[in-house]
Motif scaffolding. Structure first.
Motif, PDB file in Angstrom:
ATOM      1  N   THR A 103      -3.787  -0.431  -8.800  1.00 55.22           N
ATOM      2  CA  THR A 103      -4.970   0.203  -9.622  1.00 55.22           C
ATOM      3  C   THR A 103      -6.148  -0.497  -9.416  1.00 55.22           C
ATOM      4  OG1 THR A 103      -4.355  -1.100 -11.431  1.00 55.22           O
ATOM      5  CG2 THR A 103      -3.440   1.130 -11.129  1.00 55.22           C
ATOM      6  N   ALA A 104      -6.176  -1.850  -9.062  1.00 53.87           N
ATOM      7  CA  ALA A 104      -7.663  -2.773  -8.938  1.00 53.87           C
ATOM      8  C   ALA A 104      -8.384  -2.184  -7.744  1.00 53.87           C
ATOM      9  CB  ALA A 104      -7.194  -3.888  -8.953  1.00 53.87           C
ATOM     10  N   ALA A 105      -7.695  -1.569  -6.703  1.00 53.28           N
ATOM     11  CA  ALA A 105      -8.440  -1.047  -5.257  1.00 53.28           C
ATOM     12  C   ALA A 105      -9.210   0.291  -5.597  1.00 53.28           C
ATOM     13  CB  ALA A 105      -7.350  -1.132  -4.312  1.00 53.28           C
ATOM     14  N   GLY A 106      -9.447   0.692  -6.757  1.00 53.45           N
ATOM     15  CA  GLY A 106     -10.075   2.008  -6.934  1.00 53.45           C
ATOM     16  C   GLY A 106      -9.407   3.104  -6.105  1.00 53.45           C
ATOM     17  N   GLU A 107     -10.265   3.905  -5.384  1.00 57.04           N
ATOM     18  CA  GLU A 107      -9.719   4.912  -4.615  1.00 57.04           C
ATOM     19  C   GLU A 107      -8.829   4.471  -3.587  1.00 57.04           C
ATOM     20  OE1 GLU A 107     -13.376   6.843  -3.330  1.00 57.04           O
ATOM     21  OE2 GLU A 107     -13.678   7.918  -5.540  1.00 57.04           O
ATOM     22  N   GLU A 108      -8.938   3.401  -2.853  1.00 59.38           N
ATOM     23  CA  GLU A 108      -8.183   2.889  -1.776  1.00 59.38           C
ATOM     24  C   GLU A 108      -6.507   3.065  -2.051  1.00 59.38           C
ATOM     25  OE1 GLU A 108     -11.153  -0.541  -0.501  1.00 59.38           O
ATOM     26  OE2 GLU A 108      -9.205  -1.163  -1.586  1.00 59.38           O
ATOM     27  N   HIS A 109      -5.712   3.427  -1.142  1.00 59.11           N
ATOM     28  CA  HIS A 109      -4.465   3.775  -1.325  1.00 59.11           C
ATOM     29  C   HIS A 109      -3.486   2.722  -0.782  1.00 59.11           C
ATOM     30  CE1 HIS A 109      -4.387   8.085  -2.796  1.00 59.11           C
ATOM     31  NE2 HIS A 109      -5.503   8.173  -2.127  1.00 59.11           N
ATOM     32  N   ALA A 110      -3.455   1.794  -1.678  1.00 65.79           N
ATOM     33  CA  ALA A 110      -2.326   0.432  -1.384  1.00 65.79           C
ATOM     34  C   ALA A 110      -1.358   0.912  -2.521  1.00 65.79           C
ATOM     35  CB  ALA A 110      -3.311  -0.815  -1.340  1.00 65.79           C
ATOM     36  N   ALA A 111      -0.126   0.293  -2.111  1.00 71.21           N
ATOM     37  CA  ALA A 111       0.826   0.354  -2.949  1.00 71.21           C
ATOM     38  C   ALA A 111       2.167  -0.326  -2.273  1.00 71.21           C
ATOM     39  CB  ALA A 111       1.281   1.831  -3.071  1.00 71.21           C
ATOM     40  N   LEU A 112       3.315  -0.232  -3.147  1.00 72.17           N
ATOM     41  CA  LEU A 112       4.466  -0.929  -2.412  1.00 72.17           C
ATOM     42  C   LEU A 112       5.729  -0.152  -2.994  1.00 72.17           C
ATOM     43  CD1 LEU A 112       6.110  -2.785  -5.215  1.00 72.17           C
ATOM     44  CD2 LEU A 112       4.239  -4.214  -4.624  1.00 72.17           C
TER      45      LEU A 112
ATOM     46  N   LEU B 216      14.364  -4.788   0.619  1.00 72.54           N
ATOM     47  CA  LEU B 216      13.275  -4.694   1.435  1.00 72.54           C
ATOM     48  C   LEU B 216      11.855  -4.397   0.790  1.00 72.54           C
ATOM     49  CD1 LEU B 216      12.133  -5.609   4.179  1.00 72.54           C
ATOM     50  CD2 LEU B 216      12.421  -3.052   4.895  1.00 72.54           C
ATOM     51  N   ARG B 217      10.781  -5.122   0.662  1.00 75.56           N
ATOM     52  CA  ARG B 217       9.620  -4.574  -0.111  1.00 75.56           C
ATOM     53  C   ARG B 217       8.767  -4.037   0.923  1.00 75.56           C
ATOM     54  NH1 ARG B 217       7.265  -9.211  -3.529  1.00 75.56           N
ATOM     55  NH2 ARG B 217       7.307 -10.313  -1.595  1.00 75.56           N
ATOM     56  N   ILE B 218       8.500  -2.700   1.055  1.00 75.19           N
ATOM     57  CA  ILE B 218       7.347  -1.978   1.675  1.00 75.19           C
ATOM     58  C   ILE B 218       6.108  -2.021   0.992  1.00 75.19           C
ATOM     59  CG2 ILE B 218       6.797  -0.013   3.216  1.00 75.19           C
ATOM     60  CD1 ILE B 218      10.303  -0.479   1.712  1.00 75.19           C
ATOM     61  N   ILE B 219       5.249  -2.716   1.739  1.00 75.85           N
ATOM     62  CA  ILE B 219       3.810  -2.647   1.217  1.00 75.85           C
ATOM     63  C   ILE B 219       2.746  -1.836   2.094  1.00 75.85           C
ATOM     64  CG2 ILE B 219       1.751  -4.081   0.754  1.00 75.85           C
ATOM     65  CD1 ILE B 219       3.789  -6.392   0.266  1.00 75.85           C
ATOM     66  N   THR B 220       2.049  -0.839   1.700  1.00 79.34           N
ATOM     67  CA  THR B 220       1.196  -0.030   2.526  1.00 79.34           C
ATOM     68  C   THR B 220      -0.146  -0.691   1.960  1.00 79.34           C
ATOM     69  OG1 THR B 220       1.229   1.635   1.004  1.00 79.34           O
ATOM     70  CG2 THR B 220       2.502   1.713   2.937  1.00 79.34           C
ATOM     71  N   LEU B 221      -1.029  -0.804   3.213  1.00 76.89           N
ATOM     72  CA  LEU B 221      -2.483  -1.149   2.703  1.00 76.89           C
ATOM     73  C   LEU B 221      -3.252   0.041   3.259  1.00 76.89           C
ATOM     74  CD1 LEU B 221      -2.552  -4.994   3.824  1.00 76.89           C
ATOM     75  CD2 LEU B 221      -2.263  -3.985   1.617  1.00 76.89           C
ATOM     76  N   ASP B 222      -4.565   0.157   2.780  1.00 82.25           N
ATOM     77  CA  ASP B 222      -5.511   1.109   3.235  1.00 82.25           C
ATOM     78  C   ASP B 222      -6.622   0.396   3.874  1.00 82.25           C
ATOM     79  OD1 ASP B 222      -7.536   3.046   3.001  1.00 82.25           O
ATOM     80  OD2 ASP B 222      -7.007   3.790   1.260  1.00 82.25           O
ATOM     81  N   SER B 223      -6.644   0.655   5.375  1.00 81.48           N
ATOM     82  CA  SER B 223      -7.915  -0.019   6.016  1.00 81.48           C
ATOM     83  C   SER B 223      -8.767   1.047   6.383  1.00 81.48           C
ATOM     84  CB  SER B 223      -6.976  -0.440   7.262  1.00 81.48           C
ATOM     85  OG  SER B 223      -6.330   0.195   8.039  1.00 81.48           O
ATOM     86  N   LEU B 224      -8.730   2.008   5.772  1.00 81.78           N
ATOM     87  CA  LEU B 224      -9.777   3.323   6.074  1.00 81.78           C
ATOM     88  C   LEU B 224     -11.084   2.617   5.723  1.00 81.78           C
ATOM     89  CD1 LEU B 224     -10.762   6.239   6.579  1.00 81.78           C
ATOM     90  CD2 LEU B 224      -9.705   6.647   4.507  1.00 81.78           C
TER      91      LEU B 224
END
Length: 320
Positions: free
Chosen positions: A122-131, A137-145
């Motif tokens: 939630t701290a990343a605003g509109e960026e779509h980072a999640a887990l 196994l922990r899957i982490i997605t980052l938003d590099s757009l």
């Protein structure tokens, strides 16, 4: 198809890694390639790969950034995942739009039934980072757009969240998924220019953590390396493949969908092997362009390397 849940107790996981599907609202991408057919072909030819625990799609989901393009990928990948009773996970790429991505995928971490399993930053605003988690196994997605740009960047807010999350190890370790690779070939200045601009910052956040692999797309070719000791894999594109046999001042894309099977075998170093769709048109040229300007080129005319110095570096083609 019955799924073999070997990963539940052994820490072994098998991932089908797709990227750069480039679907559109009408199916055909900017270069006239039937992106829908390419994805269907790849998924069909992957149907007998055993023991898949997870499907990952690392960005450039919709060529036109549309919700319809995203929905087409979710429908097809979701059906593949549902037949195997496994989750499917997505992240944004430079062709995607955050609004369309969020409307179709939510956090981007979906269960076998399509339900949203992810915890979003939630701290990343509109960026779509999640887990989310799959059998420990922990899957982490980052938003590099970076909207309007071809290169990528992981924001300060995402990096702070990533460091906080990785401060506690997961039972079976973690993987990080983002679109823009933090590695590039030394022989390709364009690849460096359009990759992840703050790779060292990402690497610093991964040092000493339980991250077992970083999975990326964007380059439309297979490439392996490491970031501060962490294995990095770039999977080939689904819609087209960049052919590095072209002269260095040109960029050539050819048909032929690709994907990767990622094997995480306990404490061992990850193994990556590529799948190529059995497309009778594989290898057929889609475009040939000046690598610096993006202008179409009719043939591989002999030119002096470096003759394009000083010209504007527009994109890694106009496509990637």
């Amino acid at each position: 198809m019955e799924h073999d849940h070997l990963s539940a107790h052994t820490g072994r996981h098998r991932i089908l890694h797709l990227s750069d599907t480039h679907l559109t609202a009408h199916g055909v991408d900017e270069d006239g390639v039937d992106a829908t057919a390419a994805l269907d072909r790849m998924l069909y030819d992957a149907r007998f790969v055993p023991g898949i625990d997870l499907v990952v799609v690392s960005g450039d989901i919709a060529d036109d950034g549309s919700a319809q393009g995203c929905a087409g990928v979710r429908e097809r990948v979701g059906r593949f995942a549902a037949e195997r009773g496994i989750p499917h996970v997505y992240c944004t790429g430079n062709h995607d739009t955050r609004a369309a991505f969020g409307s179709v995928f939510g956090t981007g971490h979906l269960g076998p039934d399509g339900g949203d399993l992810g915890l979003r930053v939630t701290a990343a605003g509109e960026e779509h980072a999640a887990l989310s988690y799959v059998a420990g196994l922990r899957i982490i997605t980052l938003d590099s757009l970076v909207p309007g740009s071809v290169h990528g960047l992981v924001s300060t807010a995402q990096l702070a969240w990533l460091r906080a999350i990785l401060s506690e190890p997961a039972d079976a370790g973690s993987i990080v998924v983002l679109h823009h690779p933090p590695i590039a070939l030394e022989s390709s200045p364009l690849m460096k220019a359009v990759g992840l601009r703050n790779a060292d910052d990402l690497g610093a956040a991964l040092v000493g953590t339980d991250v077992r692999a970083v999975l990326c797309g964007h380059f439309h070719l297979q490439l392996s390396g490491s970031l501060h000791g962490v294995p990095v894999w770039v999977t080939p594109g689904v819609v087209t493949r960049i052919d590095l046999t072209a002269p260095p001042w040109l960029e050539r894309a050819v048909r032929g969908a690709g994907a990767t099977v990622v094997d995480l075998n306990g404490a061992d170093v990850p193994m990556f092997h590529t799948l190529q769709a059995r497309d009778p048109m594989a290898g057929t040229q889609v475009y040939l362009v000046d690598a610096m300007s993006g202008a179409d080129v009719e043939q591989e005319a002999a030119q002096e390397e470096g003759s394009h110095e000083g010209r504007s570096r527009r994109t890694w083609r106009r496509r990637t």
